[in-house]
Design an enzyme around this catalytic site. Sequence first.
Site, PDB file in Angstrom:
ATOM      1  N   HIS A   1       0.831  -1.218   0.000  1.00  0.00           N
ATOM      2  CA  HIS A   1       0.000   0.000   0.000  1.00  0.00           C
ATOM      3  C   HIS A   1       0.860   1.261   0.000  1.00  0.00           C
ATOM      4  O   HIS A   1       0.657   2.166  -0.826  1.00  0.00           O
ATOM      5  CB  HIS A   1      -0.916  -0.008   1.226  1.00  0.00           C
ATOM      6  N   GLU A   2       1.819   1.316   0.925  1.00  0.00           N
ATOM      7  CA  GLU A   2       2.652   2.517   1.025  1.00  0.00           C
ATOM      8  C   GLU A   2       3.579   2.652  -0.182  1.00  0.00           C
ATOM      9  O   GLU A   2       3.885   3.759  -0.621  1.00  0.00           O
ATOM     10  CB  GLU A   2       3.474   2.480   2.315  1.00  0.00           C
TER      11      GLU A   2
END
Length: 366
Positions: free
Chosen positions: A17-18
């Site tokens: 996600h990051e």
Amino acid sequence: MSVLAAIAVLGILIVVHELGHFLAARLQHIHVNRFSIGFGPILWKYQGPETEYALRAFPLGGFVGFPDDDPESTIPPNDPNLLKNRPVLDRAIVISAGVIANLIFAYFLLVVQLTTVGAASMNYLPGVKVPEVAAEVSSAAQKAGIRSGDIVLSVDGKELGANSEAIKSLVAAIQDRPNQPLALEIQRQEQKFVVTVTPELSPDGKGRIGVQLTSNGTVVRQRAGILEAFTLAATEFERIVVLTVQGFGQLVSNFSQTAEKLSGPVAIVAAGAGIARSDAANLFQFAVLISINLAVINILPLPALDGGQLAFLLIEGLRGKPLPNRLQENVMQTGLMLLLGLGIFLIVRDTANLAGIDLMHNLRQQ
């Protein structure tokens, strides 16, 4: 090891996600000064030419930091490559990239699963298996003489059959008949006999006898070829996304009854650990489900989530100018406090109830 495996799965999904946010920014030459996995004290860090990469003590989280509002940043506030100075579309791409990364990762996980360990299916046998009977001597199942390993073949003379609906039929019969006797045909090894069990009235008004139930049969796995896997993965991906969205829709429309089903990180790790112990291959499905859920949660238009920031960008695009910074900061801080409060509540609740959490996703406590 099973707990570590579950934590590792969550950690990977957070990294994905990051990393989506990070790559979307860097590919557009937008300044990024921090990339952190986890929160809390820093365990390890590396200072690159522009970005500090850090691993923190608590791995269930992460963030990508931008120098826009960093008082220690030496970048001029009018630099065109600061995120806040980019057009709305550029910023929207960065903000939504984490969600997109989770969805893409979930799809390719399904492809990998289909081509390596294969898709699991159940070869059903007649009846419903009882893997565990509650330890309480006073439980209805104990009184009736039901033991772990027994197979329930029929209820009041009606056969349960060899199919996926057998558990639902047995559960419905038990729940609908509190304080009323049921005749269960039991198979124990080579013996067949009938026992009479009277479901106890539970606090929710339904009957229970104190057993866990699972389908009777064997799990078989079948691998797919590369081209077939992409098609099958797309179908399964669509099914899971639709079910996830529908689940969140029910949560919103019927919050009072569905709120108790919310799970925090403790319960999620516990469920993942149970799956890893039973069949490590099912960690693929666990990762897919969590990755899609992360994407759907983050895209919700709530403060402190990606969807909340996208909502601010939409308002800015419609107004032709952003909302006052003070207003945005107040809304985000309030949302963050609410999310942190909810997270702490779920962690405390799940920890307190950990002994009662159903670790096997295909078992039901009755």
